[in-house]
Design a protein around this motif. Structure first.
Motif, PDB file in Angstrom:
ATOM      1  N   HIS A   1       2.642   3.058  -2.951  1.00 26.44           N
ATOM      2  CA  HIS A   1       1.880   3.768  -3.983  1.00 26.44           C
ATOM      3  C   HIS A   1       1.474   5.167  -3.547  1.00 26.44           C
ATOM      4  O   HIS A   1       0.793   5.877  -4.286  1.00 26.44           O
ATOM      5  N   LEU A   2       1.847   5.532  -2.331  1.00 24.29           N
ATOM      6  CA  LEU A   2       1.347   6.807  -1.795  1.00 24.29           C
ATOM      7  C   LEU A   2       2.421   7.887  -1.695  1.00 24.29           C
ATOM      8  O   LEU A   2       2.117   9.029  -1.384  1.00 24.29           O
TER       9      LEU A   2
ATOM     10  N   ILE B   1      -9.081   2.681   1.039  1.00 28.12           N
ATOM     11  CA  ILE B   1      -7.750   2.694   0.420  1.00 28.12           C
ATOM     12  C   ILE B   1      -7.873   2.695  -1.102  1.00 28.12           C
ATOM     13  O   ILE B   1      -7.203   3.456  -1.799  1.00 28.12           O
TER      14      ILE B   1
ATOM     15  N   ILE C   1       0.803  -1.221   0.000  1.00 28.53           N
ATOM     16  CA  ILE C   1       0.000   0.000   0.000  1.00 28.53           C
ATOM     17  C   ILE C   1       0.836   1.272   0.000  1.00 28.53           C
ATOM     18  O   ILE C   1       0.710   2.111  -0.882  1.00 28.53           O
TER      19      ILE C   1
ATOM     20  N   VAL D   1      -8.958   6.050  -2.493  1.00 30.27           N
ATOM     21  CA  VAL D   1      -7.861   7.021  -2.514  1.00 30.27           C
ATOM     22  C   VAL D   1      -6.902   6.724  -3.668  1.00 30.27           C
ATOM     23  O   VAL D   1      -6.469   7.620  -4.391  1.00 30.27           O
ATOM     24  N   LEU D   2      -6.610   5.420  -3.853  1.00 31.44           N
ATOM     25  CA  LEU D   2      -5.608   5.077  -4.856  1.00 31.44           C
ATOM     26  C   LEU D   2      -6.133   5.221  -6.281  1.00 31.44           C
ATOM     27  O   LEU D   2      -5.397   5.624  -7.176  1.00 31.44           O
TER      28      LEU D   2
ATOM     29  N   ARG E   1       1.854  10.929  -3.689  1.00 29.94           N
ATOM     30  CA  ARG E   1       0.562  11.582  -3.505  1.00 29.94           C
ATOM     31  C   ARG E   1       0.691  12.720  -2.493  1.00 29.94           C
ATOM     32  O   ARG E   1       1.680  12.817  -1.781  1.00 29.94           O
TER      33      ARG E   1
ATOM     34  N   HIS F   1      -0.504  14.975   0.917  1.00 29.46           N
ATOM     35  CA  HIS F   1      -0.697  14.539   2.303  1.00 29.46           C
ATOM     36  C   HIS F   1      -2.117  14.073   2.571  1.00 29.46           C
ATOM     37  O   HIS F   1      -2.348  13.170   3.365  1.00 29.46           O
TER      38      HIS F   1
ATOM     39  N   ALA G   1      -5.628   7.131   3.116  1.00 25.02           N
ATOM     40  CA  ALA G   1      -5.361   5.719   2.831  1.00 25.02           C
ATOM     41  C   ALA G   1      -4.843   5.019   4.085  1.00 25.02           C
ATOM     42  O   ALA G   1      -5.246   3.892   4.388  1.00 25.02           O
TER      43      ALA G   1
ATOM     44  N   ASP H   1      -4.184  12.433   0.600  1.00 26.86           N
ATOM     45  CA  ASP H   1      -4.333  11.037   0.184  1.00 26.86           C
ATOM     46  C   ASP H   1      -3.646  10.089   1.162  1.00 26.86           C
ATOM     47  O   ASP H   1      -4.158   9.022   1.492  1.00 26.86           O
TER      48      ASP H   1
END
Lengths: 306, 327
Positions: A87-88, B309, A84, B312-313, A91, A93, A99, A95
């Motif tokens: 992938h962030l 999740i 997870i 968001v993704l 992005r 803050h 997540a 997002d």
């Protein structure tokens, strides 16, 4: 009498502060190096506690349980990163906050699903379950002293690694300016994975160490997470030294505040109003402290980014 | 060269339909809310009415947050504090026998105003992550304050003896009246926010969102505009707290917990940031999803978390984005 009590409270505050430090150390580096807000860091602490509870029950001994829980917490953290968090990073803050909030919602329920909603108990290892007399008439539990000792040792080890090794140099450089470090040919993703793994394991370790004196239950990481954020924001994001000082500060202010606020207020108010107001103010103290620090130093006490 | 022309032409063609759609969607939403009670005359009215009322109250809180996050890029992680202030104003006054809705609402708005001015003035000195964290800290302060209110239930919360009265009339007791009061408030707040966003003030706020330094260079002081927006959002959220206490007839510290603030942000992002009506879509999706999932399994949070999740993704622009709305 009051002096002994105060000493006990100071020791409790230190112990609490060092637990917070173990959690905040990883959080501040992850935040500092990758500019990544990980709300799910608190569940790492919870998962560490659950792992030690499960493995202790399985193997029959706390230390074998701990020896299994640490690598398990490490693997768990890296798995989350791989699935997870990776992938962030690019992005914003918002997002990241959302997540990782989703990860919290899932895992708080998942531990309930696996281990039940009832709190689990982890017995203190027999040899360390007693109390020793520090001064006349002051008995203090050995396990809490061990937490203090271990916390200080980890702090020292982190200090040495961060300040005296090449890896530490890269971490510090990454916290102050990650793009430049990357441009100089350092594999910042790998560096980050190492930092993330160690941070996750330390949080799990904190959960494992606290498990014998707290009950292990779903959601136990939530409040600790907020406190860890208070710590890193006061200390300055990306700074281990700041996290250490701020963690001790928060631990002491919170513990002593809860103890002394009602007593001190008694000088001003009548006893029942004093204890009432004292109990209301005490949990707010650290947030007032944080607001005050940010008011005067909007980037915390020891900002890593210049 | 051809490419350039195409690129320019495509948005020009798409804009009118898109603009029409974003104008029509809110109308559809509000018409649907207005008609729900009529459609239910035959069905299990009270349950569905309660759910839809809950959706509208949640939407009100999330919509006020949209002014901050969507239009001002101020990610407040303590917005539930205002909802709590509004709710506790009702409950505390009611426990002292003051059930007059106007008094309760005035107190709810006044405490929200003071709290917003105080916390906003300090928080807005910080930026980015520090702003997220300091608003979170203020939210936590209020949370612990509510847990320590032993006279008003402490951790356990407080049950309302009665809903608010207006002109000594107990019409809020009627769920249908409660529904339309909530509907009217939501519609009013939507029109108000719509006007604010479209005004000069709203344009300055969006300018600050895009580039605060540039706005300052052309003569606007970002701090004042941001603080004003923060106060407006706080007042509306305080109003949603007033409604929430009335609807649930119960208040507890959980209303001000940081998880609630997280939920508000989730609702907003789920529905679509920076469109106002996106907050309503998000609130509806959130509430219905939670309701439906909890029917099937007590472990609904294990499905809910991953959905969050994935949204968001992969879902940019939220539900509003799926309808072709733009942020």
């Amino acid at each position: 009498m009051t002096l002994t009590l105060a000493l006990v409270q100071i020791l409790n505050g230190l112990q609490f502060g060092l637990i917070l430090f173990l959690i905040a150390a990883g959080l501040t580096l992850v935040f500092g190096v990758m500019d990544f807000i990980n709300l799910a860091h608190g569940v790492q602490y919870m998962v560490g506690a659950y792992f030690v509870a499960a493995f202790t029950a399985m193997t029959g001994g706390f230390f074998t349980g701990l020896a299994l829980a640490l690598p398990a917490a490490l693997i768990f953290g890296l798995l989350l990163e791989l699935l997870i968090f990776r992938h962030l990073y690019d992005r914003d803050h918002l997002d990241q906050v959302l997540a990782t909030f989703g990860v919290i919602i899932f895992l708080n329920q998942a531990v309930k699903f696996v281990w039940g909603a009832a709190p689990l108990n982890v017995p203190i290892p027999d040899a360390l379950s007693g109390a020793i007399e520090i001064t006349d008439g002051l008995l203090y539990p050995v396990w809490r002293l061990i937490i203090i000792a271990v916390g200080l040792l980890v702090g020292l080890a982190l200090y040495l690694v961060v300040n005296k090794t090449k890896l530490g140099m890269l971490v510090r450089a990454g916290a102050s300016n990650a793009p430049i470090v990357s441009a100089l040919g350092v594999n910042i993703r790998l560096l980050f994975t190492i930092v993330f793994g160690v941070g996750a394991m330390l949080a799990g370790f904190a959960g494992a160490m606290i498990a014998p004196i707290l009950s292990v239950e779903p959601g136990m990481g939530d409040n600790v997470l907020i406190l860890a954020f208070v710590v890193i924001v006061i200390g300055g994001i990306g700074s281990i030294r700041g996290a250490f000082i701020a963690a001790l500060l928060i631990g002491l202010v919170d513990t002593l505040g809860r103890f002394f606020a009602p007593t001190l207020l008694r000088a001003l108010l009548d006893p029942s109003a004093a204890s009432q107001t004292g109990r209301a103010i005490a949990p707010m103290l650290i947030y007032i402290l944080m607001a005050a620090v940010l008011f005067f130093r909007p980037s915390g006490l020891f900002p890593a980014k210049k | 060269m051809n490419n350039l022309v195409d690129l320019d032409a495509a948005p020009a063609l798409a804009t009118p339909t898109r603009a029409r759609r974003t104008r029509i969607l809110p109308v559809i939403i509000f018409a649907a809310f207005a008609l729900v009670p009529l459609a239910l005359l035959l069905g299990p009215q009270s349950y569905v009415l309660a759910v839809v009322t809950r959706i509208m109250i949640l939407a009100l809180g999330a919509m006020s947050l949209d002014l901050l996050i969507g239009y001002g890029a101020m990610i407040s992680f303590g917005h539930a504090a205002f909802v709590g202030l509004g709710a506790y104003s009702v409950a505390i006054l009611a426990s002292h026998g003051i059930t007059d809705g106007f008094v309760q609402l005035a107190v709810a708005l006044a405490t929200s105003l003071i709290f917003a001015l105080f916390t906003g003035a300090i928080s807005l000195r910080t930026k980015g992550v520090y702003f997220i964290m300091i608003t979170l800290a203020f939210g936590q302060m209020l949370f612990f304050l509510t847990t320590s209110l032993a006279a008003y239930g402490g951790d356990d919360g407080l049950t309302l003896a009665a809903r608010s009265t207006f002109f000594s009339l107990k019409f809020m007791k009627n769920d249908l009246a409660m529904y339309y009061v909530t509907f009217g408030t939501l519609l009013g707040a939507y029109l108000l926010l719509r006007a604010i966003v479209a005004s000069r003030f709203g344009r300055v706020l969006r300018g600050i969102r895009e580039n605060p330094v540039r706005m300052e260079a052309i003569g606007f002081a970002p701090y004042r505009y941001q603080l004003t927006a923060y106060v407006i959002a706080g007042l509306i959220a305080g109003g949603s707290g007033f409604l929430l206490a009335n609807q649930t007839e119960f208040v507890s510290p959980a209303y001000t917990a940081w998880q609630r603030s997280g939920e508000l942000i989730f609702v907003l992002v789920l529905g679509g940031l920076g469109s106002l009506h996106g907050a309503i879509l998000g609130a509806a999706a959130f509430t219905l999803l939670a309701d439906i999932l909890s029917h099937y399994t007590e472990n609904w949070a294990m499905i809910f978390g991953p959905i969050l999740i994935l949204v968001v993704l992969f879902v940019r622009g939220g539900i509003n984005g799926l309808f072709g709305g733009k942020p």
